[in-house]
Motif scaffolding. Structure first.
Motif, PDB file in Angstrom:
ATOM      1  N   ARG A  88      -3.824  -0.477  16.250  1.00 21.88           N
ATOM      2  CA  ARG A  88      -4.181   0.876  15.815  1.00 21.88           C
ATOM      3  C   ARG A  88      -2.997   1.581  15.167  1.00 21.88           C
ATOM      4  NH1 ARG A  88      -8.170   3.211  20.552  1.00 21.88           N
ATOM      5  NH2 ARG A  88      -9.897   1.878  19.983  1.00 21.88           N
ATOM      6  N   GLN A  89      -1.810   1.380  15.713  1.00 18.88           N
ATOM      7  CA  GLN A  89      -0.613   1.984  15.128  1.00 18.88           C
ATOM      8  C   GLN A  89      -0.355   1.416  13.737  1.00 18.88           C
ATOM      9  OE1 GLN A  89       2.282   1.148  18.195  1.00 18.88           O
ATOM     10  NE2 GLN A  89       2.018   3.158  19.144  1.00 18.88           N
ATOM     11  N   LEU A  90      -0.534   0.105  13.579  1.00 12.81           N
ATOM     12  CA  LEU A  90      -0.333  -0.531  12.279  1.00 12.81           C
ATOM     13  C   LEU A  90      -1.366  -0.026  11.271  1.00 12.81           C
ATOM     14  CD1 LEU A  90       1.402  -2.573  10.765  1.00 12.81           C
ATOM     15  CD2 LEU A  90      -0.194  -4.342  11.495  1.00 12.81           C
ATOM     16  N   LEU A  91      -2.598   0.105  11.713  1.00 14.25           N
ATOM     17  CA  LEU A  91      -3.638   0.634  10.844  1.00 14.25           C
ATOM     18  C   LEU A  91      -3.330   2.068  10.436  1.00 14.25           C
ATOM     19  CD1 LEU A  91      -6.339   0.230   9.435  1.00 14.25           C
ATOM     20  CD2 LEU A  91      -7.454   0.949  11.543  1.00 14.25           C
ATOM     21  N   ARG A  92      -2.863   2.871  11.365  1.00 18.66           N
ATOM     22  CA  ARG A  92      -2.517   4.264  11.066  1.00 18.66           C
ATOM     23  C   ARG A  92      -1.376   4.313  10.048  1.00 18.66           C
ATOM     24  NH1 ARG A  92      -4.407   8.692   9.939  1.00 18.66           N
ATOM     25  NH2 ARG A  92      -5.832   8.465  11.649  1.00 18.66           N
ATOM     26  N   LEU A  93      -0.356   3.451  10.216  1.00 16.31           N
ATOM     27  CA  LEU A  93       0.756   3.392   9.248  1.00 16.31           C
ATOM     28  C   LEU A  93       0.242   3.033   7.853  1.00 16.31           C
ATOM     29  CD1 LEU A  93       3.604   1.579  11.223  1.00 16.31           C
ATOM     30  CD2 LEU A  93       3.697   3.871  10.235  1.00 16.31           C
ATOM     31  N   ALA A  94      -0.638   2.032   7.793  1.00 14.62           N
ATOM     32  CA  ALA A  94      -1.179   1.602   6.504  1.00 14.62           C
ATOM     33  C   ALA A  94      -1.976   2.736   5.852  1.00 14.62           C
ATOM     34  CB  ALA A  94      -2.056   0.367   6.682  1.00 14.62           C
ATOM     35  N   PHE A  95      -2.830   3.379   6.622  1.00 14.10           N
ATOM     36  CA  PHE A  95      -3.649   4.462   6.097  1.00 14.10           C
ATOM     37  C   PHE A  95      -2.780   5.629   5.628  1.00 14.10           C
ATOM     38  CE2 PHE A  95      -6.323   8.261   6.509  1.00 14.10           C
ATOM     39  CZ  PHE A  95      -7.379   7.886   5.695  1.00 14.10           C
ATOM     40  N   ASP A  96      -1.789   6.005   6.439  1.00 11.56           N
ATOM     41  CA  ASP A  96      -0.899   7.103   6.056  1.00 11.56           C
ATOM     42  C   ASP A  96      -0.126   6.771   4.782  1.00 11.56           C
ATOM     43  OD1 ASP A  96      -1.778   8.571   8.220  1.00 11.56           O
ATOM     44  OD2 ASP A  96      -0.020   8.139   9.470  1.00 11.56           O
ATOM     45  N   SER A  97       0.298   5.510   4.652  1.00  9.55           N
ATOM     46  CA  SER A  97       1.002   5.085   3.434  1.00  9.55           C
ATOM     47  C   SER A  97       0.097   5.205   2.217  1.00  9.55           C
ATOM     48  CB  SER A  97       1.496   3.642   3.575  1.00  9.55           C
ATOM     49  OG  SER A  97       2.464   3.544   4.581  1.00  9.55           O
ATOM     50  N   LEU A  98      -1.148   4.760   2.371  1.00  8.48           N
ATOM     51  CA  LEU A  98      -2.107   4.871   1.268  1.00  8.48           C
ATOM     52  C   LEU A  98      -2.352   6.326   0.891  1.00  8.48           C
ATOM     53  CD1 LEU A  98      -4.698   2.183   2.355  1.00  8.48           C
ATOM     54  CD2 LEU A  98      -3.345   2.135   0.260  1.00  8.48           C
ATOM     55  N   MET A  99      -2.551   7.167   1.884  1.00  5.07           N
ATOM     56  CA  MET A  99      -2.820   8.585   1.626  1.00  5.07           C
ATOM     57  C   MET A  99      -1.633   9.256   0.937  1.00  5.07           C
ATOM     58  SD  MET A  99      -5.886   9.325   2.633  1.00  5.07           S
ATOM     59  CE  MET A  99      -5.945  11.093   2.864  1.00  5.07           C
ATOM     60  N   GLY A 100      -0.409   8.841   1.289  1.00  9.32           N
ATOM     61  CA  GLY A 100       0.777   9.470   0.731  1.00  9.32           C
ATOM     62  C   GLY A 100       1.142   9.002  -0.658  1.00  9.32           C
ATOM     63  N   GLU A 101       0.765   7.777  -1.024  1.00  7.59           N
ATOM     64  CA  GLU A 101       1.254   7.210  -2.279  1.00  7.59           C
ATOM     65  C   GLU A 101       0.185   6.868  -3.307  1.00  7.59           C
ATOM     66  OE1 GLU A 101       4.255   4.275  -2.161  1.00  7.59           O
ATOM     67  OE2 GLU A 101       5.081   4.973  -0.270  1.00  7.59           O
ATOM     68  N   CYS A 102      -1.081   6.918  -2.936  1.00  9.09           N
ATOM     69  CA  CYS A 102      -2.127   6.452  -3.849  1.00  9.09           C
ATOM     70  C   CYS A 102      -3.143   7.556  -4.139  1.00  9.09           C
ATOM     71  CB  CYS A 102      -2.868   5.266  -3.235  1.00  9.09           C
ATOM     72  SG  CYS A 102      -1.819   3.859  -2.880  1.00  9.09           S
ATOM     73  N   GLN A 103      -3.760   7.419  -5.295  1.00  7.91           N
ATOM     74  CA  GLN A 103      -4.891   8.283  -5.605  1.00  7.91           C
ATOM     75  C   GLN A 103      -6.098   7.741  -4.853  1.00  7.91           C
ATOM     76  OE1 GLN A 103      -5.321   7.816  -9.791  1.00  7.91           O
ATOM     77  NE2 GLN A 103      -3.727   9.299 -10.294  1.00  7.91           N
ATOM     78  N   PHE A 104      -6.987   8.626  -4.450  1.00 10.43           N
ATOM     79  CA  PHE A 104      -8.161   8.142  -3.744  1.00 10.43           C
ATOM     80  C   PHE A 104      -9.354   9.035  -4.020  1.00 10.43           C
ATOM     81  CE2 PHE A 104      -5.976  10.999  -0.856  1.00 10.43           C
ATOM     82  CZ  PHE A 104      -6.996  11.776  -0.333  1.00 10.43           C
ATOM     83  N   THR A 105     -10.521   8.460  -3.803  1.00 12.96           N
ATOM     84  CA  THR A 105     -11.772   9.187  -3.876  1.00 12.96           C
ATOM     85  C   THR A 105     -12.334   9.201  -2.462  1.00 12.96           C
ATOM     86  OG1 THR A 105     -12.124   8.281  -6.088  1.00 12.96           O
ATOM     87  CG2 THR A 105     -14.020   9.303  -5.006  1.00 12.96           C
ATOM     88  N   TRP A 121       0.812  -3.734  -3.980  1.00 14.20           N
ATOM     89  CA  TRP A 121       0.879  -4.627  -2.839  1.00 14.20           C
ATOM     90  C   TRP A 121       2.187  -4.469  -2.081  1.00 14.20           C
ATOM     91  CZ3 TRP A 121       4.605  -8.369  -2.350  1.00 14.20           C
ATOM     92  CH2 TRP A 121       5.319  -8.696  -3.504  1.00 14.20           C
ATOM     93  N   MET A 122       3.231  -4.054  -2.777  1.00 18.80           N
ATOM     94  CA  MET A 122       4.535  -3.878  -2.130  1.00 18.80           C
ATOM     95  C   MET A 122       4.487  -2.777  -1.066  1.00 18.80           C
ATOM     96  SD  MET A 122       6.792  -6.004  -3.313  1.00 18.80           S
ATOM     97  CE  MET A 122       8.333  -5.216  -2.874  1.00 18.80           C
ATOM     98  N   LEU A 123       3.519  -1.900  -1.142  1.00 18.42           N
ATOM     99  CA  LEU A 123       3.378  -0.815  -0.185  1.00 18.42           C
ATOM    100  C   LEU A 123       3.249  -1.351   1.239  1.00 18.42           C
ATOM    101  CD1 LEU A 123       2.904   2.276   0.240  1.00 18.42           C
ATOM    102  CD2 LEU A 123       0.480   1.800  -0.096  1.00 18.42           C
ATOM    103  N   PHE A 124       2.621  -2.496   1.398  1.00 19.56           N
ATOM    104  CA  PHE A 124       2.342  -3.040   2.727  1.00 19.56           C
ATOM    105  C   PHE A 124       3.394  -4.016   3.227  1.00 19.56           C
ATOM    106  CE2 PHE A 124      -1.700  -1.703   0.968  1.00 19.56           C
ATOM    107  CZ  PHE A 124      -2.100  -0.819   1.955  1.00 19.56           C
ATOM    108  N   THR A 125       4.322  -4.414   2.389  1.00 21.02           N
ATOM    109  CA  THR A 125       5.330  -5.377   2.835  1.00 21.02           C
ATOM    110  C   THR A 125       6.288  -4.796   3.849  1.00 21.02           C
ATOM    111  OG1 THR A 125       6.773  -4.866   0.972  1.00 21.02           O
ATOM    112  CG2 THR A 125       5.215  -6.698   0.687  1.00 21.02           C
ATOM    113  N   THR A 126       6.414  -3.486   3.874  1.00 21.70           N
ATOM    114  CA  THR A 126       7.350  -2.845   4.809  1.00 21.70           C
ATOM    115  C   THR A 126       6.707  -2.522   6.152  1.00 21.70           C
ATOM    116  OG1 THR A 126       6.796  -0.671   3.911  1.00 21.70           O
ATOM    117  CG2 THR A 126       8.686  -1.819   2.939  1.00 21.70           C
ATOM    118  N   LEU A 127       5.404  -2.706   6.281  1.00 19.43           N
ATOM    119  CA  LEU A 127       4.718  -2.340   7.517  1.00 19.43           C
ATOM    120  C   LEU A 127       4.898  -3.372   8.625  1.00 19.43           C
ATOM    121  CD1 LEU A 127       1.346  -0.966   6.144  1.00 19.43           C
ATOM    122  CD2 LEU A 127       3.346   0.330   6.882  1.00 19.43           C
ATOM    123  N   TYR A 128       5.187  -4.611   8.268  1.00 15.40           N
ATOM    124  CA  TYR A 128       5.255  -5.658   9.290  1.00 15.40           C
ATOM    125  C   TYR A 128       6.636  -5.782   9.842  1.00 15.40           C
ATOM    126  CZ  TYR A 128       0.675  -6.712   7.560  1.00 15.40           C
ATOM    127  OH  TYR A 128      -0.632  -6.612   7.184  1.00 15.40           O
TER     128      TYR A 128
END
Length: 128
Positions: A88-105, A121-128
């Motif tokens: 859940r923590q990893l998912l939250r990190l991924a979601f927060d990263s997406l919300m902070g750096e990407c456009q979304f609908t 794709w580089m956005l997720f390389t730092t999460l692990y």
């Protein structure tokens, strides 16, 4: 091993695994190969699936696939509360990263889902 040989073996391994997944799905659905439409991924260069004289009942078709159209299932869930919390923590990190750096609908077709655009794709390389 040369780089070309390595790439051919990697392609063969990928194509074999894709075919194995298709056969399992076909068996789960109780279908025959003639009803199901099995395919083998073609190599972009000179590597062929089999000899040309053996492919008289085949046809080449363009085929595209996206990750959102691919069915990936897992029925094994961790029993450990620690693993669940870490996931859940990893998912939250991924979601927060997406919300902070990407456009979304938001709220796609009334589903309360998000569609993220131009995700690097580089956005997720730092999460692990």
């Amino acid at each position: 091993m040369t780089q070309v040989s390595y790439e051919w073996y990697a392609h063969i391994a990928d194509a074999t695994e894709e075919l194995r997944i298709q056969v399992k799905r076909m068996r789960r659905e109780g279908k025959k190969p003639s009803d199901f439409g099995l395919y083998v991924k073609a190599h972009p260069d000179t590597l062929t699936v089999t000899a040309v004289n053996k492919m008289y009942h085949t046809e080449s078709r363009p085929f595209s696939i996206s990750y959102d159209g691919k069915l990936i299932e897992s029925y094994i869930l961790p029993e450990s509360g620690l693993k669940t919390k870490a996931n859940r923590q990893l998912l939250r990190l991924a979601f927060d990263s997406l919300m902070g750096e990407c456009q979304f609908t938001q709220d796609i077709e009334g589903t309360q889902s998000y569609l993220f655009h131009n995700v690097r794709w580089m956005l997720f390389t730092t999460l692990y």
